[in-house]
Design a protein around this motif. Structure first.
Motif, PDB file in Angstrom:
ATOM      1  N   ALA A 137       0.859  -1.152  -0.289  1.00 50.62           N
ATOM      2  CA  ALA A 137       0.027  -0.367  -0.213  1.00 50.62           C
ATOM      3  C   ALA A 137       1.201   1.467  -0.307  1.00 50.62           C
ATOM      4  O   ALA A 137       0.345   2.647  -0.950  1.00 50.62           O
ATOM      5  CB  ALA A 137      -0.877  -0.397   0.685  1.00 50.62           C
ATOM      6  N   VAL A 164       2.485   1.952  -3.499  1.00 57.27           N
ATOM      7  CA  VAL A 164       1.739   2.709  -4.157  1.00 57.27           C
ATOM      8  C   VAL A 164       0.437   4.329  -3.431  1.00 57.27           C
ATOM      9  O   VAL A 164      -0.303   5.146  -4.462  1.00 57.27           O
ATOM     10  CB  VAL A 164      -0.058   1.955  -4.506  1.00 57.27           C
ATOM     11  CG1 VAL A 164       0.302   1.062  -5.648  1.00 57.27           C
ATOM     12  CG2 VAL A 164      -0.585   1.967  -3.792  1.00 57.27           C
ATOM     13  N   SER A 165       0.451   4.136  -2.600  1.00 55.33           N
ATOM     14  CA  SER A 165       0.445   6.245  -1.956  1.00 55.33           C
ATOM     15  C   SER A 165       0.649   5.814  -0.808  1.00 55.33           C
ATOM     16  O   SER A 165       0.819   5.229  -0.150  1.00 55.33           O
ATOM     17  CB  SER A 165      -1.736   5.512  -1.967  1.00 55.33           C
ATOM     18  OG  SER A 165      -1.655   6.726  -1.051  1.00 55.33           O
ATOM     19  N   PRO A 217      -2.897   6.077   1.986  1.00 53.76           N
ATOM     20  CA  PRO A 217      -4.302   5.871   1.672  1.00 53.76           C
ATOM     21  C   PRO A 217      -5.447   5.711   2.158  1.00 53.76           C
ATOM     22  O   PRO A 217      -5.607   5.922   2.885  1.00 53.76           O
ATOM     23  CB  PRO A 217      -3.887   3.854   1.442  1.00 53.76           C
ATOM     24  CG  PRO A 217      -2.574   4.008   3.067  1.00 53.76           C
ATOM     25  CD  PRO A 217      -1.905   5.163   2.603  1.00 53.76           C
ATOM     26  N   PRO A 218      -6.165   6.202   1.517  1.00 58.25           N
ATOM     27  CA  PRO A 218      -7.735   5.517   1.375  1.00 58.25           C
ATOM     28  C   PRO A 218      -8.440   4.167   2.752  1.00 58.25           C
ATOM     29  O   PRO A 218      -7.738   3.502   2.228  1.00 58.25           O
ATOM     30  CB  PRO A 218      -9.163   5.914   0.747  1.00 58.25           C
ATOM     31  CG  PRO A 218      -7.625   6.296  -0.555  1.00 58.25           C
ATOM     32  CD  PRO A 218      -6.907   5.440  -0.127  1.00 58.25           C
ATOM     33  N   ARG A 253     -10.616   3.262   3.486  1.00 53.78           N
ATOM     34  CA  ARG A 253     -12.023   2.077   3.029  1.00 53.78           C
ATOM     35  C   ARG A 253     -11.023   1.292   1.513  1.00 53.78           C
ATOM     36  O   ARG A 253     -11.613  -0.525   2.422  1.00 53.78           O
ATOM     37  CB  ARG A 253     -12.552   2.578   2.180  1.00 53.78           C
ATOM     38  CG  ARG A 253     -13.878   1.747   1.627  1.00 53.78           C
ATOM     39  CD  ARG A 253     -14.478   2.253   0.372  1.00 53.78           C
ATOM     40  NE  ARG A 253     -15.621   1.105  -0.519  1.00 53.78           N
ATOM     41  CZ  ARG A 253     -15.151   0.607  -0.946  1.00 53.78           C
ATOM     42  NH1 ARG A 253     -13.905   0.837  -2.089  1.00 53.78           N
ATOM     43  NH2 ARG A 253     -16.421  -0.403  -1.692  1.00 53.78           N
ATOM     44  N   GLU A 254     -10.385   0.869   1.364  1.00 52.43           N
ATOM     45  CA  GLU A 254      -9.608   0.902   0.665  1.00 52.43           C
ATOM     46  C   GLU A 254      -8.318   0.132   1.719  1.00 52.43           C
ATOM     47  O   GLU A 254      -7.708  -1.204   0.831  1.00 52.43           O
ATOM     48  CB  GLU A 254      -8.490   1.407  -0.692  1.00 52.43           C
ATOM     49  CG  GLU A 254      -9.417   1.986  -1.974  1.00 52.43           C
ATOM     50  CD  GLU A 254     -11.065   1.489  -2.393  1.00 52.43           C
ATOM     51  OE1 GLU A 254     -10.398   0.381  -2.381  1.00 52.43           O
ATOM     52  OE2 GLU A 254     -11.749   2.047  -2.527  1.00 52.43           O
ATOM     53  N   MET A 295      -9.761  -2.841   2.965  1.00 47.39           N
ATOM     54  CA  MET A 295     -10.312  -3.726   2.206  1.00 47.39           C
ATOM     55  C   MET A 295      -9.105  -4.762   1.005  1.00 47.39           C
ATOM     56  O   MET A 295      -8.996  -5.733   1.096  1.00 47.39           O
ATOM     57  CB  MET A 295     -10.741  -3.659   0.593  1.00 47.39           C
ATOM     58  CG  MET A 295     -11.126  -4.233  -0.615  1.00 47.39           C
ATOM     59  SD  MET A 295     -12.224  -5.024  -0.399  1.00 47.39           S
ATOM     60  CE  MET A 295     -13.735  -3.811  -1.156  1.00 47.39           C
ATOM     61  N   ALA A 347      -7.324   1.373  -6.160  1.00 48.76           N
ATOM     62  CA  ALA A 347      -7.932   2.650  -5.850  1.00 48.76           C
ATOM     63  C   ALA A 347      -7.117   3.540  -5.158  1.00 48.76           C
ATOM     64  O   ALA A 347      -7.026   4.343  -5.119  1.00 48.76           O
ATOM     65  CB  ALA A 347      -9.071   1.732  -5.063  1.00 48.76           C
ATOM     66  N   MET A 348      -6.278   2.663  -4.273  1.00 48.29           N
ATOM     67  CA  MET A 348      -5.503   3.687  -3.548  1.00 48.29           C
ATOM     68  C   MET A 348      -4.265   4.091  -4.821  1.00 48.29           C
ATOM     69  O   MET A 348      -4.650   6.080  -4.236  1.00 48.29           O
ATOM     70  CB  MET A 348      -4.634   3.045  -2.688  1.00 48.29           C
ATOM     71  CG  MET A 348      -4.863   2.324  -1.787  1.00 48.29           C
ATOM     72  SD  MET A 348      -4.367   1.108  -1.048  1.00 48.29           S
ATOM     73  CE  MET A 348      -5.268   0.351   0.263  1.00 48.29           C
ATOM     74  N   ALA A 364      -6.563   7.402  -6.242  1.00 46.05           N
ATOM     75  CA  ALA A 364      -6.745   7.676  -4.814  1.00 46.05           C
ATOM     76  C   ALA A 364      -5.361   9.186  -5.038  1.00 46.05           C
ATOM     77  O   ALA A 364      -5.516   9.971  -4.827  1.00 46.05           O
ATOM     78  CB  ALA A 364      -7.274   7.722  -3.522  1.00 46.05           C
ATOM     79  N   ALA A 412     -11.317   6.754  -6.227  1.00 44.73           N
ATOM     80  CA  ALA A 412     -11.833   4.840  -6.665  1.00 44.73           C
ATOM     81  C   ALA A 412     -12.320   4.058  -5.928  1.00 44.73           C
ATOM     82  O   ALA A 412     -12.109   4.602  -4.771  1.00 44.73           O
ATOM     83  CB  ALA A 412     -10.739   5.281  -7.117  1.00 44.73           C
ATOM     84  N   ARG A 413     -13.344   3.545  -5.498  1.00 49.87           N
ATOM     85  CA  ARG A 413     -13.460   2.302  -4.788  1.00 49.87           C
ATOM     86  C   ARG A 413     -13.711   1.101  -5.442  1.00 49.87           C
ATOM     87  O   ARG A 413     -13.883   0.976  -6.381  1.00 49.87           O
ATOM     88  CB  ARG A 413     -15.449   3.102  -4.463  1.00 49.87           C
ATOM     89  CG  ARG A 413     -15.507   4.404  -4.456  1.00 49.87           C
ATOM     90  CD  ARG A 413     -17.037   4.443  -3.258  1.00 49.87           C
ATOM     91  NE  ARG A 413     -16.441   4.815  -1.903  1.00 49.87           N
ATOM     92  CZ  ARG A 413     -17.308   4.574  -0.719  1.00 49.87           C
ATOM     93  NH1 ARG A 413     -18.342   3.813  -0.729  1.00 49.87           N
ATOM     94  NH2 ARG A 413     -17.261   5.318   0.489  1.00 49.87           N
ATOM     95  N   SER A 414     -13.128   0.516  -4.530  1.00 52.62           N
ATOM     96  CA  SER A 414     -13.117  -0.664  -5.629  1.00 52.62           C
ATOM     97  C   SER A 414     -14.338  -1.969  -4.694  1.00 52.62           C
ATOM     98  O   SER A 414     -14.694  -1.479  -3.632  1.00 52.62           O
ATOM     99  CB  SER A 414     -12.324  -1.943  -5.020  1.00 52.62           C
ATOM    100  OG  SER A 414     -11.924  -1.747  -3.208  1.00 52.62           O
TER     101      SER A 414
END
Lengths: 424, 424
Positions: free
Chosen positions: A54, A57-58, A61-62, A64-65, A68, B82-83, B86, B92-94
């Motif tokens: 994670a 890539v960010s 990270p949000p 929610r994701e 997930m 999605a991340m 974002a 974005a939502r997965s």
């Protein structure tokens, strides 16, 4: 026939051979005539590896994701465990938190369980199957999004499911034999506690004993659900966490102190020279609360009459230190305090025991033991069944050992008491 | 504003940097004014690694649990994607297959899509978000268990979602520029096909062209959904798979042959000396069907009058060979055939082209080209828009090259026709 909920942590399912060993243990419990529900964490370092991906890539990270992503970890371990059980000739079905009916609020990363509706688990049990449930995860009531429960989440899943299913016991498997009177790495003579009350266990958890998370014990207490903390590497009895540890034919005198916990993860901030006016302390702690910082102990010195100013010290997780200092600096002018001091070289040592309610001399004995060991006390905080002191971080080991000995908790002393007291 | 469904395979999201690159491409599509739904496969070798883990705990894992395990792969890639989006400042939502409303039957490992109810995807789009959906997976209508769609599953997810959402196009991203007239590794002069009909693409897929799976093309045809097969490494137009490839201002003569496909994955079984009685062939193929073996081509020789016996040959996936032989041996006495022959050193070469409907000389030209190249034909099978022949496996390359040249598909020839024909 009993209904047993078992929880296995990441180290118990770290690789294929660990998973096979756990599968045999589960099958043995089933063969002994029990209905079995198993809650499982992600394998070994999976969660850390996913967090690392994670980060790649960010940087932020949000939630929610991230939830997930992380929940794929238990999905892998639970499916593998179900396969390993099937390979031993028993039927097993794996269920995600959502499928198991773990309903939470929408706070990604640290969701709270609102409800547990385990109809699919009941069906599986009714069909003679072993149910394997993903720990640490649920589904949000409002958004139907996948959530995670945060630290200690899998333990909480296990206890919540056990309560909802009206299980006879929730077994928490770990890599040690149970809850000890102190950390055996510091006190080699520490011994396993056979039975302990929810209240004492909660104080232990809050004071740094890492074996069970506070939330999980709170949950168990609310439903009077017995927890059995034990090793996945042996069949020995571990520690039972129950409402009344002295009820079952244990005629021994209740020990005054159940255990000594310690915690090196806190730091101390002192707000120096606060004007001694009504509402100044409230402003300080409102500022910290708005910054979502959890405060542990608070000490306010008696105001010096000459200056009309006082010092306020508090402890907090070291990781929140810089955020707290930043938040306080912003209100320095408004409050009018003089300066801030930060000290992360502290440690907290806590005595926990329901017996201290009826033994007024505990504090004196504790402080005398610390003095004899040359340990200086910086702050003190107490509850009905706990006394905590802040000491220098390099004095923690000495303080724990001294307290452990002072209350006759060392193994040779206690064994003598047990064997003498019960006549066995 | 168009609604675009994009599908990215495992090689397009193999690691963090690939995922970031794909995220930029998705954001560019969104910025161009489109609503975007993305279907994603598991990262690189994730699925193989999970299968390997499964093998370590169980030689024959239950299908339900294997599906639960494998679906964690897309869960990881979709959350990371999605991340990454974002992180580029777009929402974005997965969604898992289940959350996206991909409803299937209960056949674990090769479930079929029964219905798609993408209400959560529509909501996300209505809120201006980019929806990321796990490919390859769904949820069983009856048992509510997680299922996987089997080979080509993510392509099928993308097309099914695009159809349910009434998307303008389904873009299938891959590591080549589109569908080619032949495998460029065999025919360096092979060229990209700009437009092709569903029927031709289905024949190509069934005859060994691996770029799109048969199921996905079937699904697209049923809903007249345009598929755009293109490279995730360039912005060039790829191959459009549509109902009528000649409709849009393409005044060129329709090519007789669209492409040459080949397949080395089949084997041939010959049942020697079958009594020439009514129902014997039916018994043979009923036996194979009961063993769940898919038969491709079948040839029955004319019965020899003297013996009253005939030979029946058929092709099937080489991997099903031993199962087929075992099944047939069990009925040898009942049917009374003499022996079985097995040959896995074969290959299938197929000419595909809607134009052959109106060009009766295609077969003659094809066979003459093969004869000139010294290639012997072992079996023949035809459809309205396809001619397939079985040849020796080591003659496949020569047969493909000869056919490609005989029908003027080589790049220099075709370019000349295109530029001459359209005057560009």
């Amino acid at each position: 026939m009993a209904l047993v909920v078992q929880k296995y942590g990441g180290s118990s399912v770290a690789d294929a051979s660990c998973i096979k060993r756990v599968a045999q243990r589960i099958v043995a419990t089933k063969k002994a005539g029990n209905d079995v529900v198993v809650v499982v964490s992600a394998m070994g370092d999976t969660t850390d590896e996913l967090l690392d991906l994670a980060q790649q890539v960010s940087p932020l990270p949000p939630g929610r994701e991230l939830d997930m992503l992380l929940t794929s970890g238990e999905r892998i371990s639970m499916a593998l465990l179900a396969m390993a059980i099937a390979n031993l000739g028993h039927e097993a079905r794996s269920f995600t938190g959502s499928q198991a009916g773990v309903i939470t609020d929408s706070t990604h990363g640290k969701a709270r369980i609102i409800d547990v509706t385990p109809s699919r688990i009941r069906e599986a049990l009714d069909e003679g199957q072993i149910a394997i449930v993903a720990g640490f995860q649920g589904v949000s009531q409002n958004t139907k999004d996948i959530t995670t429960l945060g630290r200690g989440g899998s333990d909480t899943t296990a206890v919540a499911l056990a309560a909802a299913l009206d299980a006879d016991v929730c077994e928490i498997y770990t890599d040690v034999d149970g809850v000890f009177t102190a950390d055996p790495r510091i006190v080699p003579a520490a011994r396993k506690i056979p039975r302990i009350s929810y209240e004492e266990m909660m104080e232990m958890a809050a004071c740094g004993a890492k074996i069970l998370h506070l939330r999980c014990v709170e949950y168990a207490r609310r439903f009077s659900l017995p927890i059995h903390v034990r090793s996945s590497f042996s069949t020995k009895e571990g520690t039972w966490v129950v409402s009344d540890p002295d009820s079952e034919g244990n005629e021994m005198e209740q020990p005054i102190i159940s255990g000594v916990a310690h915690d090196r993860s806190e730091a101390k901030i002192t707000v120096v020279g606060v004007p001694d006016k009504v509402g100044e302390a409230a402003t300080i702690f409102k500022t910290l609360a708005d910054a979502e910082i959890n405060i542990d102990m608070i000490v306010q010195n008696v105001s010096a009459a000459a200056t009309g100013r006082t010092d306020i010290s508090f402890t907090l997780p070291t990781t929140d230190g810089s955020a707290a200092l930043t938040a306080l600096k912003k209100v320095q002018e408004r409050i009018g305090f003089e300066s801030l001091q930060f000290d992360d070289q502290i440690g907290k040592v806590s005595l926990i025991g329901a017996g201290m309610r009826s033994h007024p001399g505990v504090t004196a004995t504790f402080f005398a033991a610390l003095a004899d060991a040359g340990v200086n006390i910086e702050m003190i905080s107490t509850s009905e069944i706990r006394i905590s002191v802040i000491v220098g971080q390099d004095e923690v080991d000495a303080a724990v050992a001294a307290a452990h000995r002072a209350f006759d908790l060392d193994a040779d002393q206690v064994e003598a008491v047990i064997y003498g007291g019960t006549g066995r």
